[in-house]
Motif scaffolding. Structure first.
Motif, short mmCIF file in Angstrom:
data_model
loop_
_atom_site.label_atom_id
_atom_site.label_comp_id
_atom_site.label_asym_id
_atom_site.label_seq_id
_atom_site.Cartn_x
_atom_site.Cartn_y
_atom_site.Cartn_z
N UNK A 52 0.33 8.69 -9.49
CA UNK A 52 -0.60 7.61 -9.84
C UNK A 52 -0.22 6.31 -9.14
N UNK A 53 1.04 6.00 -9.11
CA UNK A 53 1.50 4.75 -8.54
C UNK A 53 1.57 4.78 -7.02
N UNK A 54 2.14 5.84 -6.48
CA UNK A 54 2.44 5.89 -5.05
C UNK A 54 1.48 6.77 -4.26
N UNK A 55 0.52 7.41 -4.95
CA UNK A 55 -0.52 8.18 -4.28
C UNK A 55 -0.15 9.64 -4.08
N UNK A 154 -2.87 9.33 -0.19
CA UNK A 154 -4.14 8.76 -0.63
C UNK A 154 -4.10 8.30 -2.09
N UNK A 155 -4.93 7.29 -2.39
CA UNK A 155 -5.11 6.76 -3.73
C UNK A 155 -3.87 6.07 -4.29
N UNK A 170 2.82 -3.42 -0.86
CA UNK A 170 1.41 -3.78 -0.90
C UNK A 170 0.83 -3.18 -2.18
N UNK A 171 0.15 -4.00 -2.94
CA UNK A 171 -0.49 -3.56 -4.18
C UNK A 171 -1.96 -3.29 -3.89
N UNK A 172 -2.42 -2.06 -4.04
CA UNK A 172 -3.81 -1.71 -3.76
C UNK A 172 -4.73 -2.31 -4.81
N UNK A 173 -5.95 -2.68 -4.36
CA UNK A 173 -6.95 -3.16 -5.29
C UNK A 173 -6.75 -4.60 -5.76
N UNK A 174 -5.87 -5.32 -5.12
CA UNK A 174 -5.66 -6.72 -5.49
C UNK A 174 -5.70 -7.57 -4.24
#
Length: 184
Positions: A52-55, A154-155, A170-174
């Motif tokens: 969940x955290x690292x894809x 991914x994700x 890098x924090x995704x979605x922010x």
């Protein structure tokens, strides 16, 4: 190349951390799945949180009968058993790199003699007692020639940006998508 791992057995209490690390190395070094027997179910939760955290979509599958998994996989994959008693990896790594699908057997306790006979290769990364975690990492690195270090997961909610000093993430979605957050 499709890579899967099977972990046979676990010495109670002592091996929760080791088994978790076998799964983490499997995931980080490009395996798609790990099959486990006799394992603390918390390990699956830990790896789910890592995904969940690292894809990525690394899977953990609990199995009761490792023999069944190995026999099934032998129909379409080559079986590599990691053991300090096997052929030196330096002698056969080119043959291993030519394979399309492999199942790596990583033991915890004394591995049944049957594994030595079922395996297509019994591989050693050294003929001295050593960690199964390091043996797995060396094997996966050798057969992929370091390509696993460039893999994208991914994700991912977080992504590490290699840095000479510090910890850049890098924090995704922010808004931090394009800026590295430095952590001490």
């Amino acid at each position: 190349m499709a890579i899967e791992v099977v972990r046979i057995g676990q010495r109670l209490v002592r091996d929760d951390r080791v088994t978790t690390h076998v799964a983490l190395v499997s995931r980080a070094f490009g395996a798609e799945r790990i099959f486990m027997t006799e394992v603390n179910p918390d390990i699956k939760d830990t790896l789910s949180k890592i995904n969940e955290t690292w894809g990525g979509s690394f899977e953990i599958e609990f199995v009761e009968n490792w023999k069944h998994i190995i026999r099934e996989k032998k129909k379409s994959s080559k079986i590599i058993h990691l053991t300090m008693y096997g052929e030196p990896i330096n002698d056969i790594q080119d043959d291993l790199m030519a394979e399309n699908d492999i199942l790596v057997v990583v033991g915890a306790e004394k591995v049944p003699r049957e594994i030595y006979d079922i395996a297509d290769w019994n591989i050693s990364v050294g003929s001295q007692p050593h960690s199964e975690i390091s043996a797995l990492a060396i094997l996966l690195d050798r057969i992929q020639s370091g390509k696993q270090f460039g893999m994208e997961f991914p994700n991912a909610r977080r992504k590490i940006i290699p840095a000479k000093k510090g910890k850049d993430v890098v924090m995704a979605g922010t808004m931090a998508d394009n800026m590295a957050e430095t952590r001490d």
